[in-house]
Design a protein around this motif. Structure first.
Motif, short mmCIF file in Angstrom:
data_model
loop_
_atom_site.label_atom_id
_atom_site.label_comp_id
_atom_site.label_asym_id
_atom_site.label_seq_id
_atom_site.Cartn_x
_atom_site.Cartn_y
_atom_site.Cartn_z
N ALA A 142 0.81 -1.22 0.00
CA ALA A 142 0.00 0.00 0.00
C ALA A 142 0.84 1.27 0.00
O ALA A 142 0.53 2.23 -0.72
N GLU A 143 1.90 1.28 0.80
CA GLU A 143 2.71 2.49 0.95
C GLU A 143 3.94 2.49 0.05
O GLU A 143 4.54 3.54 -0.18
N GLY A 144 4.32 1.31 -0.45
CA GLY A 144 5.46 1.22 -1.33
C GLY A 144 6.77 1.00 -0.60
O GLY A 144 6.86 1.07 0.63
N VAL A 186 4.78 0.95 -5.67
CA VAL A 186 3.51 0.73 -4.99
C VAL A 186 2.68 -0.30 -5.76
O VAL A 186 2.68 -0.30 -6.99
N GLN A 187 1.94 -1.15 -5.04
CA GLN A 187 1.07 -2.15 -5.65
C GLN A 187 -0.30 -2.09 -4.97
O GLN A 187 -0.64 -2.90 -4.12
N SER A 188 -1.09 -1.10 -5.36
CA SER A 188 -2.34 -0.79 -4.66
C SER A 188 -3.36 -1.90 -4.75
O SER A 188 -4.04 -2.22 -3.76
N ASP A 189 -3.53 -2.49 -5.94
CA ASP A 189 -4.53 -3.55 -6.08
C ASP A 189 -4.17 -4.76 -5.22
O ASP A 189 -5.05 -5.37 -4.59
N ALA A 191 -2.47 -4.66 -2.49
CA ALA A 191 -2.76 -4.26 -1.11
C ALA A 191 -4.22 -4.50 -0.79
O ALA A 191 -4.56 -4.95 0.32
N GLY A 192 -5.11 -4.24 -1.76
CA GLY A 192 -6.54 -4.48 -1.54
C GLY A 192 -6.85 -5.94 -1.32
O GLY A 192 -7.72 -6.30 -0.50
#
Length: 573
Positions: A142-144, A186-189, A191-192
């Motif tokens: 989420a934060e990288g 960052v890898q937002s998806d 993280a979800g």
């Protein structure tokens, strides 16, 4: 021999220790240990984190084979962490539509196994919740985190593959180009996905820890995450279906053990290449390697290489999923067979290519499938983590699967395991693909020990090079008296005189790679013995990334080593 040098300081601890393929994963695992978790909790935390920190060659939905030693039970088990081909998978498609070649993309997909492997380890041997151990991975996604130089170089080299799918390019080519060293990645998806699994666990936590872990697993294999994977496969002519996911579970088995001179090698079954290291050590038992000119002398390198070639020949002809293939492992690792095999070695001449397999009554050698040119994206794989805690528990885990040879599922941020690339399309081979079959996996963690004296989880990335790198480090320590870090730092060699495990199974008869600091004189001498010698640069990452922790059970002292060839690290206290 002259005193070998080390390029990293010796790291010695007294309480617990982690060595991992990324320094932040080692740190995450150590934090779990300090919070009261055991070696399993720590290894799972670091292992999940590696799927974020090294997602160019470790998949959150990839493979995660591991070995666990529980000191209070004196029990050592393996967790396969390896998925099987979907029920709809068809050899005829590869044969008739692709000429026997396994194309990049969805058709390489096997059931993603890593989430189930991590949760199974927690259920059986851990003490913490999924949310506790996955917290660091969630934060890094989420934060990288700062992209290491090797990660950036690998993504840069695989640009054309990442551009094949928009979802891959969006993550690995942000702004249309590879990240630069030090960029925030960052890898937002993804993280979800992790957050959703944690939330599902929390919702079930009132029914106890086991119910929470089951809910986290179901979120991946039966819930929204599973539906998203399956919907994408249906829409894009893939084979993965809901029944493949919902019915999946990893295998937990007693580790196989080879005893050589009072030392025990604990290794995995023939669903991976782990028995290759055991067979190699069996062939070396009784041979005085110190008489072959010294450490990394031409005679020493030649002999080890020829022994390894014999092992790779048997791997090719006999190894396959034991659920479908009868693999003669007891024979392959027996003393009589080992003596017979090493008798074929000529100290003055290299085998022209991969030698014939050993003859075993009741078993028929397979064919040698002609391979294609190397596929860089298909070779990307693997990290490693070793943990020993204050109780003497030990974990050795080799999570893997790259992100450039198959599509990221939009909205999920990860590639479901493309490890099908390590199956074959020749029906005469024991590791041929088929519904329910597992590929013959290259990741192969090990634990080496002397009962009551010391224990040492050890492993490496490197595809087919893994057992070669592990063997060299082990011999550097036990035969040549080096500390773990010094043993890891020594220049390496590797043979490629066998069909590679990964599609398109390229084959270079006689080829040997040497790291440059082994020296021109040695290289020339090996050419004179018939080896097709190629030179790697010094500190070549393809020569492996060995990490290990050696814990002295009598003094309580632990010493670790990590490989400068990759962004590895050791953490201890």
């Amino acid at each position: 021999m002259a005193m070998a040098s080390s390029h990293r300081a010796r790291i010695i601890g007294t309480r617990h220790m982690v060595a991992a393929g990324h320094y932040l994963a080692a740190q995450s695992a150590l934090q779990i240990l300090e919070a009261g978790g055991n070696a399993v909790d720590a290894a799972v935390s670091g292992g999940i984190a590696l799927g974020i920190l090294q997602s160019e060659y470790v998949g959150f939905g990839g493979v995660a084979p591991m070995m666990i030693h529980m000191a209070d039970r004196n029990e050592t088990v393996t967790i396969s962490g390896l998925g099987h081909w979907p029920r709809a998978a068809s050899l005829d498609v590869f044969t008739n539509e692709y000429g026997g070649v396994m194309p990049k993309g969805l058709l390489r997909t096997v059931v993603p196994a890593a989430p189930d492997a991590w949760i199974t380890a927690l259920e059986r041997y851990g003490t913490m919740s999924y949310g506790d151990v996955a917290a660091a991975a969630l934060r890094y996604a989420a934060e990288g985190f700062a992209a290491p130089s090797l990660m950036c170089a690998i993504i840069d080299k695989a640009q054309a593959d990442y551009r094949l799918w928009d979802a891959n390019a969006a993550i690995y080519l942000p702004g249309g180009k590879p990240p630069a060293p030090g960029d925030l990645f960052v890898q937002s998806d993804l993280a979800g996905v992790i957050a959703h699994m944690i939330d599902e666990e929390k919702a079930a936590a009132g029914r106890g820890r086991a119910a929470g872990l089951s809910a986290a697993r179901n979120a991946f294999y039966r819930g929204d995450i599973a539906r998203t994977m399956v919907d994408y496969h249906i829409a894009n002519d893939g084979w993965l279906r809901s029944e493949d996911l919902a019915g999946f579970s990893v295998d937990v088995e007693k580790a196989r053990v080879l005893e050589v001179g009072g030392t025990e090698l604990c290794y995995c079954g023939a669903w991976c290449q782990g028995p290759l290291l055991a067979e190699t050590l069996a062939m070396l038992d009784g041979v005085d390697l110190t008489t072959l000119g010294g450490h990394n002398a031409p005679g020493y390198i030649h002999y080890l290489t020829e022994v390894l070639k014999l092992g790779y020949a048997d791997r090719h002809h006999y190894f396959g999923d034991p659920k479908f293939v009868d693999v003669p492992l007891d024979t392959l690792t027996s003393a009589d067979y080992a003596r017979s095999r090493r008798g074929a070695i000529d100290p003055a001449r290299a085998f022209d290519g991969m030698p014939p397999p050993g003859r075993i009554p009741g078993f028929q050698p397979a064919s040698v499938q002609k391979g294609g040119e190397d596929d860089f994206a298909g070779q990307l794989d693997t990290s490693y983590i070793a943990v020993v805690d204050r109780h003497g528990n030990a974990v050795s885990a080799t999570p893997s699967d790259g992100s450039a040879a198959a599509p990221v599922i939009p909205g999920l941020g990860f590639v479901p395991s493309s490890r099908g690339s390590q199956s074959w399309t020749d029906p005469k081979l024991p590791s041929v693909m088929g519904p329910g079959r597992r590929p013959r996996l290259t990741p192969s963690p090990a634990i080496i020990r002397r009962q009551g004296e010391w224990i040492m989880p050890i492993g490496s990335p490197g595809n087919d090079v893994q057992p070669q790198a592990m063997l060299q480090v082990f011999l550097n320590m036990t035969l040549w008296g080096m500390t773990p870090q010094t043993a890891i730092d020594q220049p390496r060699f590797a043979t490629f005189s066998y069909p590679r495990s990964s599609s398109p199974h390229s084959y270079d008869p006689g080829m040997m790679n040497l790291e440059a600091d082994i020296g021109d004189e040695t290289a020339d001498a090996l050419r004179g013995l018939g080896h097709d010698v190629r030179i790697w640069p010094e500190w070549e990452y393809q020569a492996g990334g060995v990490c290990t922790v050696r814990a002295d059970m009598q003094t309580g002292m632990m010493e670790g080593g990590s490989d400068p060839r990759r962004p590895t690290g050791v953490a201890t206290i």
